[in-house]
Scaffold this motif. Sequence first.
Motif, PDB file in Angstrom:
ATOM      1  N   GLY A 285       0.951  -1.309  -0.084  1.00  0.00           N
ATOM      2  CA  GLY A 285      -0.118  -0.008  -0.055  1.00  0.00           C
ATOM      3  C   GLY A 285       0.845   1.166  -0.002  1.00  0.00           C
ATOM      4  O   GLY A 285       2.094   1.120  -0.193  1.00  0.00           O
ATOM      5  N   LEU A 286       0.295   2.451   0.513  1.00  0.00           N
ATOM      6  CA  LEU A 286       1.304   3.390   0.598  1.00  0.00           C
ATOM      7  C   LEU A 286       1.601   3.743   1.893  1.00  0.00           C
ATOM      8  O   LEU A 286       0.910   3.117   2.938  1.00  0.00           O
ATOM      9  CB  LEU A 286       0.433   4.867   0.249  1.00  0.00           C
ATOM     10  CG  LEU A 286       0.743   5.487  -1.253  1.00  0.00           C
ATOM     11  CD1 LEU A 286       0.225   4.419  -2.299  1.00  0.00           C
ATOM     12  CD2 LEU A 286       0.110   6.699  -1.404  1.00  0.00           C
ATOM     13  N   PRO A 287       2.711   4.411   2.412  1.00  0.00           N
ATOM     14  CA  PRO A 287       2.985   4.598   3.765  1.00  0.00           C
ATOM     15  C   PRO A 287       1.882   5.125   4.350  1.00  0.00           C
ATOM     16  O   PRO A 287       1.082   6.083   3.439  1.00  0.00           O
ATOM     17  CB  PRO A 287       4.180   5.515   3.422  1.00  0.00           C
ATOM     18  CG  PRO A 287       4.921   5.289   2.336  1.00  0.00           C
ATOM     19  CD  PRO A 287       3.714   4.955   1.334  1.00  0.00           C
ATOM     20  N   ARG A 288       1.859   5.309   5.548  1.00  0.00           N
ATOM     21  CA  ARG A 288       0.552   5.790   6.266  1.00  0.00           C
ATOM     22  C   ARG A 288      -0.770   5.472   6.105  1.00  0.00           C
ATOM     23  O   ARG A 288      -1.560   6.136   6.311  1.00  0.00           O
ATOM     24  CB  ARG A 288       0.840   7.652   6.321  1.00  0.00           C
ATOM     25  CG  ARG A 288       2.199   8.258   6.161  1.00  0.00           C
ATOM     26  CD  ARG A 288       2.950   7.927   7.408  1.00  0.00           C
ATOM     27  NE  ARG A 288       2.562   8.340   8.539  1.00  0.00           N
ATOM     28  CZ  ARG A 288       2.607   7.870   9.716  1.00  0.00           C
ATOM     29  NH1 ARG A 288       3.332   6.883   9.871  1.00  0.00           N
ATOM     30  NH2 ARG A 288       2.266   8.485  10.741  1.00  0.00           N
ATOM     31  N   SER A 289      -0.533   4.257   5.482  1.00  0.00           N
ATOM     32  CA  SER A 289      -1.986   3.741   5.155  1.00  0.00           C
ATOM     33  C   SER A 289      -2.637   2.944   6.196  1.00  0.00           C
ATOM     34  O   SER A 289      -3.674   2.451   6.154  1.00  0.00           O
ATOM     35  CB  SER A 289      -1.995   2.755   3.750  1.00  0.00           C
ATOM     36  OG  SER A 289      -1.150   1.618   4.053  1.00  0.00           O
ATOM     37  N   GLY A 290      -1.656   2.449   7.115  1.00  0.00           N
ATOM     38  CA  GLY A 290      -2.384   1.701   8.342  1.00  0.00           C
ATOM     39  C   GLY A 290      -1.875   0.204   8.289  1.00  0.00           C
ATOM     40  O   GLY A 290      -2.308  -0.643   8.951  1.00  0.00           O
ATOM     41  N   SER A 291      -0.857   0.064   7.604  1.00  0.00           N
ATOM     42  CA  SER A 291      -0.154  -1.074   7.486  1.00  0.00           C
ATOM     43  C   SER A 291       0.525  -1.688   8.635  1.00  0.00           C
ATOM     44  O   SER A 291       0.334  -3.019   8.848  1.00  0.00           O
ATOM     45  CB  SER A 291       0.978  -1.074   6.182  1.00  0.00           C
ATOM     46  OG  SER A 291       1.828  -0.150   6.553  1.00  0.00           O
TER      47      SER A 291
END
Length: 523
Positions: A285-291
């Motif tokens: 996903g993108l950084p800061r997406s909740g991963s």
Amino acid sequence: MRNAHSQPHPSLQEAARALREGRRGRADAILIPFLRQNPHDANALALIAESAMLAGAYLQSEGFARRALAANPGHQAARWTLARALVLQKRPEDAIAAVEPLIAGAPHAGPAMLKAGALDSLGDYEGALAIYRHQLDRRPDNPALWASYGHVLRTVRRIAEAIAAYRKAIELDADTGEPWWLLAALKALWDEDVPKMEAVLSRPLPADAASYVHFALGRVLDEAGRHEQAFDHYAAGNRLRLPPEFDPAAIEGKIEQIRTLLTPAFLAERPGRGDPAPDPIFIVGLPRSGSTLIEQILDSHSMVEGTSELPHLPALVRDLLEQRENRPGAAYPDLLAGLPADRFAALGKAYLDRARPHRKTAKPYFIDKLPHNWEHIGLIHLALPHARIIDVRRDAMDCCFANFRHCFGKGHPASYSLEAIGHYYRGYVDLTAHFDAVLPGRIYRLEHEALIADPERETRALLEALDLPFEEACLAPHENARAVRTASSEQVTRPINSDGIGAWRPYAAWLDPLRRTLGDLAQ
């Protein structure tokens, strides 16, 4: 590092001077013909190893450094270059072995810090902390040592000690920059720190240091509700970090290359060629997406181990690009077309071998949550056909603005402008949609907002998709005491909450460039 051996040839002294001055082309123009005549000269080999490393050719750098050490095992400069080249190849165990002989007699903290950083990346936090404590006993006035010590303390959740270490770094050198941002990320800056940071910014500073302070000021002002001033500092910090040659729309061309190559026919011609191990679970996903939250949930399961953001897949891609043995000049992903059938299995095995030192338990599955691996979904499928892939997706405006206001140390230039992060998000959505079409069901998508709204429902569905039995511990990820190395280390210690949802809205007046770039993906 200095060497205890004979004085180099005068032309090599000139090449060394050219490298110090950033004139790598001039250095190579001296070194290449010199090595044709003197192929075993350790000094020349060490210099060209340094030149290759500066050019980003880390495999070549390693090769030249090893040849220099074969010619002169005591060549300290060659050993130092070798250790750094191995770190840049994301091979921390090999780097430790290379740098170990330099540590005892080193005139500076560099070799010890390299070893500590390698131990940190391997998850040996106590080993890293012991090195930093020893170095600080010898060099208590070194602000970089205090900051690095603070990083590891933060990872192992010794937050009060981490804050004290960052404060000590600032006390020694307030102009360093990074400790200010790290304190801001820990919510450990106060109103009285604002004039101190403003005073720092009033002085001439390197762009990197000034950027950190701008982001820190932005975060403090953000929390105080002074949004216009906060945005000005976020924008200033990003301007200082955006590479002048960066093309925000370049990601679209890259996505088109991947889509053009990785068609249903291309993938169908290469079924099951990779390593059959089912161990990896990739969270993309993108950084800061909740991963990090998803990793924390899954690490709470008795069968899954979180290993943080592993750099090994991009490192393998970089190795392919550097070698290009099958198609000289080919770019990624096009060079995948020329790989022989058994090479995909070798790539999968190489990834698993590099990941193995990060696995500290006997759990059958492990997580690699490097967000940018969404660009490599096709390679994951080919090299590790039984690996699981989870796409964590967050609202476009929230996710992109969270990237814009976060100070990434390196490796994510798309975050440094609103247009760039908008293009990057669109490219991510387009490419994952492509793989949904050509590899139906291969990616499990989890919406961040849905998880926040109903954690139990989404957690149960996630575990079912991974063929894992439900376990109650997965519903309380904040009680999982594991070390967390990513920027979300503070957030995942709290119960699941909706604090980040809609965080972009107070800044809506300044986000038109992002909204225009996202188009129909924006709210």
